[in-house]
Design a protein around this motif. Structure first.
Motif, PDB file in Angstrom:
ATOM      1  N   ILE A   3      -4.011   6.133 -17.820  1.00 34.52           N
ATOM      2  CA  ILE A   3      -3.851   6.758 -16.510  1.00 34.52           C
ATOM      3  C   ILE A   3      -3.849   8.269 -16.656  1.00 34.52           C
ATOM      4  N   ILE A   4      -4.168   8.927 -15.543  1.00 29.18           N
ATOM      5  CA  ILE A   4      -4.000  10.367 -15.433  1.00 29.18           C
ATOM      6  C   ILE A   4      -2.954  10.630 -14.357  1.00 29.18           C
ATOM      7  N   VAL A 116      -2.648   8.223 -11.093  1.00 29.50           N
ATOM      8  CA  VAL A 116      -1.340   8.024 -10.468  1.00 29.50           C
ATOM      9  C   VAL A 116      -0.998   9.333  -9.765  1.00 29.50           C
ATOM     10  N   LEU A 117      -0.892   9.289  -8.445  1.00 34.77           N
ATOM     11  CA  LEU A 117      -0.752  10.495  -7.630  1.00 34.77           C
ATOM     12  C   LEU A 117       0.721  10.750  -7.306  1.00 34.77           C
ATOM     13  N   ILE A 118       1.184  11.947  -7.613  1.00 37.60           N
ATOM     14  CA  ILE A 118       2.553  12.352  -7.288  1.00 37.60           C
ATOM     15  C   ILE A 118       2.551  13.020  -5.916  1.00 37.60           C
ATOM     16  N   ARG A 136      -6.817   9.457  -1.161  1.00 36.08           N
ATOM     17  CA  ARG A 136      -7.441   8.212  -1.617  1.00 36.08           C
ATOM     18  C   ARG A 136      -8.908   8.129  -1.195  1.00 36.08           C
ATOM     19  N   THR A 137      -9.249   8.685  -0.055  1.00 35.76           N
ATOM     20  CA  THR A 137     -10.601   8.521   0.488  1.00 35.76           C
ATOM     21  C   THR A 137     -11.485   9.750   0.298  1.00 35.76           C
ATOM     22  N   PHE A 138     -10.916  10.855  -0.130  1.00 31.38           N
ATOM     23  CA  PHE A 138     -11.668  12.106  -0.245  1.00 31.38           C
ATOM     24  C   PHE A 138     -12.850  11.971  -1.197  1.00 31.38           C
ATOM     25  N   ILE A 144      -7.302   5.630  -7.185  1.00 30.97           N
ATOM     26  CA  ILE A 144      -5.872   5.946  -7.196  1.00 30.97           C
ATOM     27  C   ILE A 144      -5.117   4.634  -7.314  1.00 30.97           C
ATOM     28  N   ALA A 145      -4.502   4.440  -8.477  1.00 27.91           N
ATOM     29  CA  ALA A 145      -3.846   3.167  -8.785  1.00 27.91           C
ATOM     30  C   ALA A 145      -2.515   3.013  -8.073  1.00 27.91           C
TER      31      ALA A 145
END
Length: 463
Positions: A3-4, A116-118, A136-138, A144-145
């Motif tokens: 993951i990033i 993984v988005l903070i 998520r849609t950009f 995006i997990a």
């Protein structure tokens, strides 16, 4: 899979979340954990390595190349049980701001790994869903997990956030409450390096507890388990992404490593060794002389301005460096290393300290931050470059020189070629000194030239 860790923007807690994740994972697993850092950062990788016990690897397609990033990731994640990359700035923020080149999203696409988005949840509730939906849609190429909710204020706040996100079918992988118990101190160039923090073990212990209690490990662990990345990375043609060394002289290079000099890319150190050059660590703060029988000197970046008094007090070491350079020893000095070779350093308190006095100028600290990628065009031959060479590097400093060379080493352009900067750098004796930090990964000819120069000049030295 790997993951990033990405942020919606800078300052949302990427480093805290990454360190908590690494610390908790290290505490619960005996297996190898390989970390990566997107971009040219030196200090965050120190914290990664302190936790994992393995060198953190930088992933930077500007300093290296897209192919190098893929090959580096494949090489170092393939023998680890878990692989985690910490992003840079906001998810889609790139080198210029006009596109996402060198951004976290760019690296996620190159490696075909999920994000993984903070999300910073302070001062928001239902609007968090709009933010998450937008990210998520950009760019549909980015997976995006899940999200980590940071700075959650209360149980009621968490309930509102959770309800808002339900319709997106986007897993919540972690929840961090607002807290001030874990603070990593910083100063003018970012976090204070690990070697200076006596309290670091207790901070890491608290981070491990935070990670153990705030993440949904049943959802996270399947994402973290490293596996062979996508075929685009492991295809046979990509075996050529990391150039193989072409020369193998057996020589010794003294490398300055202490609290004043600690900014080194792990890949650069590996490449010295792969090319047959043994790096001999020494401390300009505490050692009275250079190591015996070395054929070259390597001074990386760091914080010489913070330790200027200690460096100045070690007159024997300064004299040893000065004699070696005057005798013709090939020397590579970048940023902090350049400052050490100056006549003097003037710190933030306007106190001035003598340095090696090879370069007839003073490095003076100031408020202005010089930051950004640079394409450097060589104006002089040096132990590292030939006239006309074009190389990529990165500047990050708050000092400036009171005098510049009348024969500067580089002409500088920004990542956008229409942006130009004042010529800079010094070539004197066999010294290559510049504010520009260089990654040798996709520019191996620079390292080859330096090692060859050190090997050919050693017989002429009379120290």
């Amino acid at each position: 899979m790997s993951i990033i860790i990405a942020g919606e923007r800078s300052g949302v807690g990427k480093t805290t979340v990454t360190l908590a994740l690494l610390a908790a994972l290290k505490a619960r697993s005996p297996h190898r954990i390989q970390s990566f850092k997107v971009g040219p950062d030196y200090i965050d990788p120190m914290f990664h390595s302190y936790i994992t016990g393995l060198p953190c690897r930088n992933l930077d397609p500007v300093l290296t190349s897209e192919n190098y990033v893929q090959s580096c990731f494949t090489k170092h994640s393939s023998n680890a049980a878990y692989a985690i990359a910490e992003g840079v700035m906001g998810l889609f923020d790139g080198a210029t701001g006009r596109d996402d080149t060198a951004s976290t999203a760019h690296i996620a696409r190159l490696l075909n790994v999920p994000v993984v988005l903070i999300l910073n949840c302070a001062s928001t509730s239902r609007s968090i869903a709009a933010i998450a939906h937008g990210y998520r849609t950009f760019d549909p190429r980015i997976e995006i997990a899940g999200v980590v909710l940071n700075r959650v204020g209360s149980d009621r706040h968490l309930e509102l956030l959770t309800q808002a996100l339900e319709g997106l079918n986007l897993p919540i992988l972690g929840v961090l409450r607002r807290q001030s118990e874990i603070t990593i101190p910083d100063r003018h160039l970012g976090l204070i390096p690990t070697a200076e923090m006596a309290s670091l073990p207790s901070i890491i212990e608290r981070l491990a507890h935070l990670g153990e209690t705030c993440f949904d490990w049943d959802k996270l662990l399947p994402l973290l388990k490293s596996s062979n990345p996508a075929s685009v990375i492991s295809s046979p043609k990509n075996d050529k992404f990391i150039t193989k060394p072409t020369i193998k002289p057996q020589i010794k290079i003294a490398i300055a490593q202490d609290q004043a000099f600690s900014f080194y890319y792990a890949d650069n150190l590996d490449l010295f060794a792969e090319m047959g050059a043994e790096l001999i660590p020494w401390s300009p703060i505490s050692d009275v002389a250079l190591p015996d029988h070395v054929q070259g000197l390597y001074f990386g970046g760091g914080f010489p301005e913070v330790f200027a008094a200690e460096l100045a007090a070690n007159e024997q070491a300064r004299n040893s460096v000065q004699r070696a350079i005057a005798a013709g020893m090939p020397t590579y000095a970048e940023c902090g290393g350049l400052m050490y070779l100056c006549d003097r350093i003037t710190n933030f308190e306007d106190a001035t300290f003598p340095m090696v006095n090879i370069l007839p100028t003073v490095a003076k600290m100031g408020k202005r931050l010089t930051l950004g990628y640079r394409q450097a065009i060589a104006l002089q031959d040096s132990p590292l470059v030939k006239i006309g060479d074009r190389i990529w590097g990165h500047e990050f400093h708050r000092s400036a020189l009171t005098e510049t060379s009348d024969r500067p080493l580089y002409a500088l352009q920004g990542y956008d070629s229409h942006l130009s900067y004042p010529a800079e750098g010094w070539q004197k004796h066999q010294v290559h000194a510049s504010y520009v930090h260089v990654h040798f990964g996709a520019q191996l000819h620079l390292l080859e030239r330096f090692i060859a120069t050190a090997a050919s000049n050693y017989s002429l030295l009379k120290l």
